[in-house]
Design an enzyme around this catalytic site. Structure first.
Site, short mmCIF file in Angstrom:
data_model
loop_
_atom_site.label_atom_id
_atom_site.label_comp_id
_atom_site.label_asym_id
_atom_site.label_seq_id
_atom_site.Cartn_x
_atom_site.Cartn_y
_atom_site.Cartn_z
CG ASP A 62 -0.22 -0.38 2.47
OD1 ASP A 62 0.84 -0.29 2.75
OD2 ASP A 62 -0.74 -0.92 3.33
CG ASN B 181 -8.37 -1.75 12.17
OD1 ASN B 181 -7.57 -2.54 11.74
ND2 ASN B 181 -8.94 -0.73 11.56
CG HIS C 259 -5.46 -2.58 8.96
ND1 HIS C 259 -5.69 -1.12 9.23
CD2 HIS C 259 -4.28 -3.12 9.28
CE1 HIS C 259 -4.46 -0.81 9.53
NE2 HIS C 259 -3.58 -1.72 9.63
CD GLU D 71 -8.41 0.78 8.03
OE1 GLU D 71 -8.28 0.01 8.70
OE2 GLU D 71 -7.81 2.08 8.26
P1 PGA Z 1 2.46 -1.76 12.77
O1 PGA Z 1 1.37 -2.02 11.73
O2 PGA Z 1 3.33 -2.91 12.53
O3 PGA Z 1 2.98 -0.52 12.88
O4 PGA Z 1 1.34 -2.08 14.09
C1 PGA Z 1 0.61 -2.84 11.00
C2 PGA Z 1 -0.41 -2.75 10.27
O5 PGA Z 1 -1.20 -1.64 10.57
O6 PGA Z 1 -0.75 -3.31 9.24
#
Ligand code: PGA
Length: 260
Positions: A67, A136, A138, A143
């Site tokens: 992304d 959450n 995702h 999302e």
């Molecule tokens: P993080 O992000 O490794 O910074 O916790 C993971 C994500 O949001 O996919």
């Protein structure tokens, strides 16, 4: 799903790096799907170390990132282009022309999403996809309520995600509201997928992903449909799983099962 639980984050990271490097050894021109975020930082650091020790060459490999923020140019300090360049690409022997991320500064982002998905297909598809998980549930920027068959497209970020990523931006108003992300369907189409999660803040999402119902409410739960998904966890991220005893019976301290 293969659930590997390690005593600490460091061991989980070493395991994830070893699994990625094993792919390179059998297929030096493998196509990797890559992720960003805090969880991936020690993993990329480990890959850089393995490269410096002469144990991993990326000279023939290609990469596609999950992304990128919309409205952020590749040279912006907070872009995922910059993250990948600074954290991994400039430290290894990868050909920059074989590293791909969606362009966040797109004039026509719908067309950019279609171009990106077509580019992945033209590469022959992703051999090994790295994924993180949001609190959450995702994966990528898919999302909750993302279509489980979605391909690369524009997604509106949740306020939770924007808050979680606020640490990278000087000014809260600069945190992007939209992103281009590979879809859940794009991730399911990869030949192998490794999700790395460490820390207690991920424990609830991990339990929903592994043991909850397959539901768009937790996009990561779609990995239950992936034919070859490995979930690499430290003990904290595994804390809310109910079948831990079974996972540890099959893969004691993350070891391969007797059938491998
Ligand atoms: P993080 O992000 O490794 O910074 O916790 C993971 C994500 O949001 O996919």
């Amino acid at each position: 799903m293969k659930v590997l639980i390690y005593d600490d984050a460091e061991r989980a990271v070493v395991s994830a790096a070893d699994q990625l490097v094993a792919v390179l050894e059998t297929k030096p021109d493998a196509v990797f799907g890559l992720a960003t975020g805090g969880t991936m930082l020690p993993l990329y650091q480990r890959l850089v170390e393995l490269h410096r020790d002469g144990r991993a060459s990326f000279g023939k490999a290609s990469t596609f990132n999950l992304d990128e923020y919309i409205g952020i140019a590749p040279d912006h300090a907070c872009s995922y282009h910059t993250y990948m360049r600074e954290v991994l690409f400039k430290h290894i022997d990868i050909d920059p022309s074989r590293t791909h991320l969606p362009r966040g500064d797109c004039a026509d982002c719908v067309a950019e999403a279609a171009r990106y998905e077509a580019l992945i297909a033209a590469s022959g598809g992703i051999d090994f996809q790295l994924v993180g998980i949001g609190q959450n549930g995702h994966i990528g920027f898919n999302e909750p309520t993302s279509s489980l068959s979605s391909l690369t497209r524009i997604k509106t970020l949740t306020e939770d995600t924007r808050r979680a990523n606020a640490r990278y931006f000087d000014n809260p108003e600069d945190i992007p509201k939209y992103a281009l992300t590979m879809g859940v369907g794009s991730i399911l189409a990869t030949r192998r997928c490794l999700l790395l999660a460490t820390g207690v803040t991920k424990a609830r999402a991990v339990a929903a992903m592994v043991e909850g119902p397959i539901s768009a409410a937790c996009p990561a739960s779609a990995l239950q449909l992936h034919p070859k998904a490995t979930i690499v966890l430290d003990r904290d991220a595994a804390a809310e799983l109910e079948l831990t005893e079974y996972y540890q019976h099959v893969h004691p301290k993350g070891a391969e099962s007797v059938w491998n």
